[in-house]
Design a protein around this motif. Sequence first.
Motif, mmCIF file in Angstrom:
data_model
loop_
_atom_site.group_PDB
_atom_site.id
_atom_site.type_symbol
_atom_site.label_atom_id
_atom_site.label_comp_id
_atom_site.label_asym_id
_atom_site.label_seq_id
_atom_site.Cartn_x
_atom_site.Cartn_y
_atom_site.Cartn_z
ATOM 1 N N ILE A 9 -51.426 43.970 -44.320
ATOM 2 C CA ILE A 9 -50.725 43.386 -45.471
ATOM 3 C C ILE A 9 -49.294 43.039 -45.090
ATOM 4 N N ALA A 10 -48.643 43.964 -44.366
ATOM 5 C CA ALA A 10 -47.257 43.746 -43.952
ATOM 6 C C ALA A 10 -47.133 42.515 -43.059
ATOM 7 N N GLU A 11 -48.098 42.358 -42.134
ATOM 8 C CA GLU A 11 -48.062 41.213 -41.215
ATOM 9 C C GLU A 11 -48.213 39.904 -41.977
ATOM 10 N N LYS A 12 -49.114 39.869 -42.962
ATOM 11 C CA LYS A 12 -49.345 38.658 -43.741
ATOM 12 C C LYS A 12 -48.106 38.263 -44.548
ATOM 13 N N LEU A 13 -47.373 39.259 -45.031
ATOM 14 C CA LEU A 13 -46.228 38.994 -45.903
ATOM 15 C C LEU A 13 -44.893 39.013 -45.152
ATOM 16 N N ASN A 14 -44.991 39.363 -43.846
ATOM 17 C CA ASN A 14 -43.791 39.425 -43.007
ATOM 18 C C ASN A 14 -42.770 40.437 -43.543
ATOM 19 N N ILE A 15 -43.305 41.600 -43.926
ATOM 20 C CA ILE A 15 -42.458 42.711 -44.353
ATOM 21 C C ILE A 15 -42.902 43.961 -43.596
ATOM 22 N N THR A 16 -42.194 45.059 -43.767
ATOM 23 C CA THR A 16 -42.550 46.285 -43.043
ATOM 24 C C THR A 16 -43.685 47.031 -43.733
ATOM 25 N N ALA A 17 -44.388 47.816 -42.951
ATOM 26 C CA ALA A 17 -45.486 48.621 -43.497
ATOM 27 C C ALA A 17 -44.972 49.632 -44.516
ATOM 28 N N SER A 18 -43.760 50.151 -44.265
ATOM 29 C CA SER A 18 -43.198 51.125 -45.210
ATOM 30 C C SER A 18 -42.920 50.480 -46.561
ATOM 31 N N THR A 19 -42.506 49.201 -46.537
ATOM 32 C CA THR A 19 -42.280 48.487 -47.796
ATOM 33 C C THR A 19 -43.592 48.300 -48.541
ATOM 34 N N VAL A 20 -44.662 47.971 -47.808
ATOM 35 C CA VAL A 20 -45.997 47.833 -48.422
ATOM 36 C C VAL A 20 -46.418 49.147 -49.055
ATOM 37 N N SER A 21 -46.217 50.241 -48.317
ATOM 38 C CA SER A 21 -46.606 51.554 -48.832
ATOM 39 C C SER A 21 -45.863 51.892 -50.113
ATOM 40 N N ARG A 22 -44.560 51.635 -50.125
ATOM 41 C CA ARG A 22 -43.774 51.934 -51.320
ATOM 42 C C ARG A 22 -44.195 51.054 -52.486
ATOM 43 N N ALA A 23 -44.492 49.783 -52.195
ATOM 44 C CA ALA A 23 -44.925 48.868 -53.260
ATOM 45 C C ALA A 23 -46.241 49.321 -53.865
ATOM 46 N N LEU A 24 -47.164 49.748 -53.020
ATOM 47 C CA LEU A 24 -48.472 50.204 -53.507
ATOM 48 C C LEU A 24 -48.350 51.478 -54.333
ATOM 49 N N ASN A 25 -47.314 52.257 -54.058
ATOM 50 C CA ASN A 25 -47.101 53.508 -54.788
ATOM 51 C C ASN A 25 -46.090 53.348 -55.921
ATOM 52 N N ASP A 26 -45.772 52.077 -56.261
ATOM 53 C CA ASP A 26 -44.900 51.759 -57.390
ATOM 54 C C ASP A 26 -43.520 52.402 -57.255
ATOM 55 N N HIS A 27 -42.966 52.346 -56.050
ATOM 56 C CA HIS A 27 -41.649 52.944 -55.806
ATOM 57 C C HIS A 27 -40.580 52.153 -56.564
ATOM 58 N N PRO A 28 -39.654 52.819 -57.253
ATOM 59 C CA PRO A 28 -38.639 52.130 -58.062
ATOM 60 C C PRO A 28 -37.683 51.251 -57.253
ATOM 61 N N ARG A 29 -37.564 51.522 -55.953
ATOM 62 C CA ARG A 29 -36.639 50.742 -55.136
ATOM 63 C C ARG A 29 -37.213 49.369 -54.735
ATOM 64 N N ILE A 30 -38.498 49.180 -54.928
ATOM 65 C CA ILE A 30 -39.143 47.921 -54.558
ATOM 66 C C ILE A 30 -39.150 46.985 -55.761
ATOM 67 N N SER A 31 -38.772 45.748 -55.547
ATOM 68 C CA SER A 31 -38.691 44.786 -56.652
ATOM 69 C C SER A 31 -40.076 44.467 -57.208
ATOM 70 N N GLU A 32 -40.101 44.045 -58.462
ATOM 71 C CA GLU A 32 -41.362 43.701 -59.104
ATOM 72 C C GLU A 32 -42.024 42.516 -58.401
ATOM 73 N N ALA A 33 -41.215 41.592 -57.911
ATOM 74 C CA ALA A 33 -41.771 40.425 -57.213
ATOM 75 C C ALA A 33 -42.515 40.848 -55.947
ATOM 76 N N THR A 34 -41.889 41.772 -55.188
ATOM 77 C CA THR A 34 -42.535 42.254 -53.958
ATOM 78 C C THR A 34 -43.806 43.033 -54.278
ATOM 79 N N LYS A 35 -43.755 43.852 -55.312
ATOM 80 C CA LYS A 35 -44.945 44.615 -55.714
ATOM 81 C C LYS A 35 -46.103 43.686 -56.045
#
Length: 350
Positions: A11-37
């Motif tokens: 997922i990270a490779e397809k979106l050109n973001i880090t795997a940690s960002t993907v993980s946080r987005a999937l877990n609804d982390h408050p620091r991740i923007s709604e657009a990225t989620k």
Amino acid sequence: MKKGKATIHDIAEKLNITASTVSRALNDHPRISEATKKQVLKMAKQLNYQPNNIASALRSGKSKLIGVVVPTANRNFFSSVVRGIEDIANNFGYKVIISQSYEDYKKEIDTVEALLNARVDGIIASIGKNTEKFDHFKKVLDKGIPLVLFDRTTNELEVSEVVIDDYLGAYQVTEHLIKQGCKRIVHFTSPKKINIYRDRLRGYEDALKDHKIPFDPKLIEESNMQLEDGRKSMENIINKGIALDAVFSSSDYAVMGAMQVLKEKGFKIPEQVMLAGFGNEPFTSFTDPPITTVDQKSIPMGRITAETFFELLNGEKNNNIPQKTVLKPELIIRKSTQKNNLFNQNITIP
């Protein structure tokens, strides 16, 4: 990449973001923007991404899974308890893994082991009839994992439990039969390592004692309480020529077997033999005549069991101080214990 085998790295490779960002987005982390989620969730769906619950449990220490062990899931009582458990578990964001022991001791051991290997956050269980050793449940406790028992429990484990007052339910049934004029009441029971059967037998015995009716061990039939067991127990009583005027079974299934045999032998129910069960299985209201039974409050039992579990899991209760919750049963009187059809409708005695 095979379908169904996508990882957060894909997922990270397809979106050109880090795997940690993907993980946080999937877990609804408050620091991740709604657009990225939204982007992450959309790509996860496209790639058929399935989260690895075990890996997640290792990282977070929580799997959000509860293991529920029941003797069998095709009984109305156990399925209704599970429904009550799920009602509460879902409110906490938890999923339930349901496993059946089929009353088999070895399968019960293997099931508990499998649930532990799946990193469940705790186990809720009802003990199988053939279980006489409890080392597999002690292992759960030794690991510090919450364990709550319901319905079928044992004094050999110091755990929280949720039960109905089996003694009271049995006492009420027996007393009702006595008040209907019965003095030779056969009782179907099961192995006494399980508390419910011991308590129901005790309620039966005390009701006889309180009404000055002698206890006769010849009227006690012990089995696994299935329909076929009820048939065999009834045949044993009849073949031995033992006089009886009622059967009180600790299982609706066994009393159904008794009803079949009595009808085949030409006995009239309730005029010659009255019948009463325990459990309030749906079929008891459709037999001819409908069978008197005890309602076990299955859905409330499931909800309270789950609430007790989460109190332990969240540290609101001390896992080392067992909590016992006892629900009050209801006696449902039907035509199988009503001579001369004195009543035309069910009577519930709380």
